[in-house]
Design a protein around this motif. Structure first.
Motif, PDB file in Angstrom:
ATOM      1  N   PHE A   1      24.126 -52.936 -30.719  1.00  0.00           N
ATOM      2  CA  PHE A   1      24.348 -53.912 -29.642  1.00  0.00           C
ATOM      3  C   PHE A   1      23.090 -54.754 -29.418  1.00  0.00           C
ATOM      4  N   ASN A   2      23.339 -56.007 -29.045  1.00  0.00           N
ATOM      5  CA  ASN A   2      22.245 -56.939 -28.802  1.00  0.00           C
ATOM      6  C   ASN A   2      22.771 -58.031 -27.875  1.00  0.00           C
ATOM      7  N   GLU A   3      21.889 -58.630 -27.076  1.00  0.00           N
ATOM      8  CA  GLU A   3      22.377 -59.716 -26.213  1.00  0.00           C
ATOM      9  C   GLU A   3      22.388 -61.054 -26.963  1.00  0.00           C
ATOM     10  N   VAL A   4      21.805 -61.076 -28.147  1.00  0.00           N
ATOM     11  CA  VAL A   4      21.918 -62.253 -29.034  1.00  0.00           C
ATOM     12  C   VAL A   4      22.467 -61.752 -30.369  1.00  0.00           C
ATOM     13  N   PRO A   5      23.020 -62.658 -31.208  1.00  0.00           N
ATOM     14  CA  PRO A   5      23.604 -62.166 -32.465  1.00  0.00           C
ATOM     15  C   PRO A   5      22.552 -61.517 -33.369  1.00  0.00           C
ATOM     16  N   PHE A   6      22.956 -60.510 -34.114  1.00  0.00           N
ATOM     17  CA  PHE A   6      22.054 -59.884 -35.086  1.00  0.00           C
ATOM     18  C   PHE A   6      21.845 -60.824 -36.278  1.00  0.00           C
ATOM     19  N   SER A   7      20.644 -60.804 -36.814  1.00  0.00           N
ATOM     20  CA  SER A   7      20.330 -61.650 -37.965  1.00  0.00           C
ATOM     21  C   SER A   7      20.998 -61.079 -39.218  1.00  0.00           C
ATOM     22  N   GLU A   8      21.154 -61.931 -40.210  1.00  0.00           N
ATOM     23  CA  GLU A   8      21.725 -61.466 -41.486  1.00  0.00           C
ATOM     24  C   GLU A   8      20.853 -60.367 -42.094  1.00  0.00           C
ATOM     25  N   GLU A   9      19.524 -60.541 -41.951  1.00  0.00           N
ATOM     26  CA  GLU A   9      18.608 -59.536 -42.501  1.00  0.00           C
ATOM     27  C   GLU A   9      18.816 -58.182 -41.818  1.00  0.00           C
ATOM     28  N   PHE A  10      18.955 -58.222 -40.492  1.00  0.00           N
ATOM     29  CA  PHE A  10      19.169 -56.974 -39.750  1.00  0.00           C
ATOM     30  C   PHE A  10      20.437 -56.286 -40.245  1.00  0.00           C
ATOM     31  N   LYS A  11      21.496 -57.076 -40.399  1.00  0.00           N
ATOM     32  CA  LYS A  11      22.783 -56.487 -40.803  1.00  0.00           C
ATOM     33  C   LYS A  11      22.691 -55.918 -42.217  1.00  0.00           C
ATOM     34  N   LYS A  12      22.090 -56.707 -43.096  1.00  0.00           N
ATOM     35  CA  LYS A  12      22.029 -56.293 -44.509  1.00  0.00           C
ATOM     36  C   LYS A  12      21.229 -54.991 -44.656  1.00  0.00           C
ATOM     37  N   LYS A  13      20.065 -54.945 -44.019  1.00  0.00           N
ATOM     38  CA  LYS A  13      19.180 -53.788 -44.226  1.00  0.00           C
ATOM     39  C   LYS A  13      19.670 -52.531 -43.518  1.00  0.00           C
ATOM     40  N   THR A  14      20.273 -52.688 -42.349  1.00  0.00           N
ATOM     41  CA  THR A  14      20.777 -51.480 -41.671  1.00  0.00           C
ATOM     42  C   THR A  14      21.998 -50.940 -42.417  1.00  0.00           C
ATOM     43  N   GLN A  15      22.873 -51.841 -42.872  1.00  0.00           N
ATOM     44  CA  GLN A  15      24.044 -51.362 -43.608  1.00  0.00           C
ATOM     45  C   GLN A  15      23.613 -50.644 -44.895  1.00  0.00           C
TER      46      GLN A  15
END
Ligand code: GDP
Ligand code: MN
Length: 393
Positions: free
Chosen positions: A112-126
């Motif tokens: 969860f975040n109050e602003v959208p997650f960055s593509e980098e955040f999504k890619k690396k956490t996944q």
């Protein structure tokens, strides 16, 4: 006479070794900081966690095991409120939890975040898990300072908190975060059909292999809430939290659970000045950066009414009420204390405190150590009071 000297030296060495041996077995395992009232707690056997008390029970049921049919999984998620800038810390925490537990169970992660997650955040956490990751934005009406908060009063109150050295006092987002974690996260549409969660923060550590499904353990044993660390809070961050709670109880006396932990919530013997400055609250709380819980309790009428009462009173902004004391007071008063579980077997660290079990399954922390910070931090441990008033569960 020629052999007497070596014999005497050997005898002396033996005596010295014997003394050292006696010292090592006598020495208390957890060094304590200053504070007379803590002296008698040094030998509290509960402070030496010794593994998984429910281990046998857990192992006999195949549904708990890592190789159980995936349909045995229950309705639960790992949950993290996190900023894009905290990606590295999040990957570190995820790495620990995946390695010690989740790679065996594959519960999904919800970020969860109050602003959208960055593509980098999504890619690396996944990439850090085989499980599904979900990325959710918090609606503005859950995050923004509510309309009834008076801006002038807020600004003035911040000055007082700062004078009292309250950490993050003047950081609006910290107040918003505490309010969201107290009473809003479980109302997010993404969690609508979810029952259990395990809260994880960036940079925390997990040290022990856990080989059973902790969510199933919670469900099958009828547990509402699981914690690892139990602390005292900064009383000056919550001067009116207990007075507001007292008003709420006076209005709804039937909400008090008959098997509550009121003594733990209101103890004034162990740290009288904390109770005094917090106007009747011991300040003892479950450290909520770690929580394994059933959202049914947060969604109940009693908690909804309690949160709304506190929210209207304004202390999330005029003071710095944390989600930890708010959750803890609610659990301590309105829930059956036998439904609150100490996960002694989950080795955990959020700077500067640890829960470090005595078990061969744990690596990377010092058994029984509570803090690696300055000695006075040992005073912040409130587990002895939990054991005294509630027990080991
Ligand atoms: P502390 O543990 O009390 O020092 O507070 P933290 O800075 O660790 O914040 C608690 C949790 O909320 C962490 O998971 C943070 O990542 C998260 N958090 C705090 N403030 C914000 C914020 O403004 N936005 C987002 N998205 N997450 C936040
Ligand atoms: Mn933190």
């Amino acid at each position: 006479m020629a052999i007497a000297k070596p014999v005497r030296a050997l005898g002396l060495a033996a005596i010295l070794m014997w003394c050292f041996f006696l010292y090592t077995i006598w020495r208390p395992s957890t060094p304590m900081g200053p504070g007379d009232s803590l002296k008698n707690l040094e030998r509290d056997p509960n402070l030496d966690p010794t593994g998984e008390p429910e281990g046998n029970l857990v192992r006999v049921s195949p549904a708990y095991a890592p190789d159980a049919n995936p349909s045995a999984r229950i309705n639960a998620t790992l949950l993290a409120l996190v900023r894009n800038e905290e990606l590295q810390g999040m990957l570190q925490a995820m790495g620990d939890l995946e390695r010690t537990w989740n790679h065996k169970f594959n519960y999904p992660w919800t970020f969860f975040n109050e602003v959208p997650f960055s593509e980098e955040f999504k890619k690396k956490t996944q990439a850090a898990t085989k499980a599904e990751c979900r990325y959710e934005v918090i609606p503005a009406e859950h995050w923004d300072k509510p309309s009834w908060i008076n801006d002038d009063l807020y600004t003035e109150s911040m000055k007082i908190l700062k004078e009292n050295d309250i950490q993050y006092a003047d950081k609006l987002s910290y107040h918003q975060m505490c309010r969201w974690n107290s009473g809003l996260f479980y109302k997010h549409p993404a969690l609508e059909h979810m029952q259990f969660y395990w809260r994880v923060e960036p940079k925390v550590h997990f040290f022990c292999d856990v080989d059973y499904d902790v969510f199933r353990y919670m469900q099958d044993n009828n547990k509402t809430y699981g914690f690892t660390i139990n602390l005292y809070d900064a009383p000056k961050s919550i001067p009116t939290l207990w007075p507001e709670t007292s008003k709420f109880i006076a209005q709804h006396p039937h909400y008090l659970h008959k098997n509550n932990a009121l003594q733990w919530v209101t103890d004034k013997e162990r740290r009288p000045s904390h109770n005094e400055q917090a106007n009747g609250y011991s300040t003892c709380h479950f450290w909520s950066n770690f929580e394994i819980a059933d959202m049914t309790f947060w969604r109940s009428q009693v908690y909804e009414d309690y949160f709304n009462h506190l929210d209207r009173a304004g202390g999330f902004f005029y003071e710095r009420w944390g989600d930890a004391p708010v959750h803890s007071i609610a659990l301590g008063l309105f829930e059956d204390k036998s439904k609150i579980h100490w996960f002694r077997d989950i080795g955990y660290q959020h700077i500067p405190f640890f829960n470090c079990p005595n078990s061969p399954k744990c690596k990377g922390c010092v058994t029984g150590r509570f803090t690696d910070g300055e000695a006075w931090l040992n005073k912040e441990d409130c587990r002895p009071n939990w054991f005294k008033f509630v027990g080991m569960g």
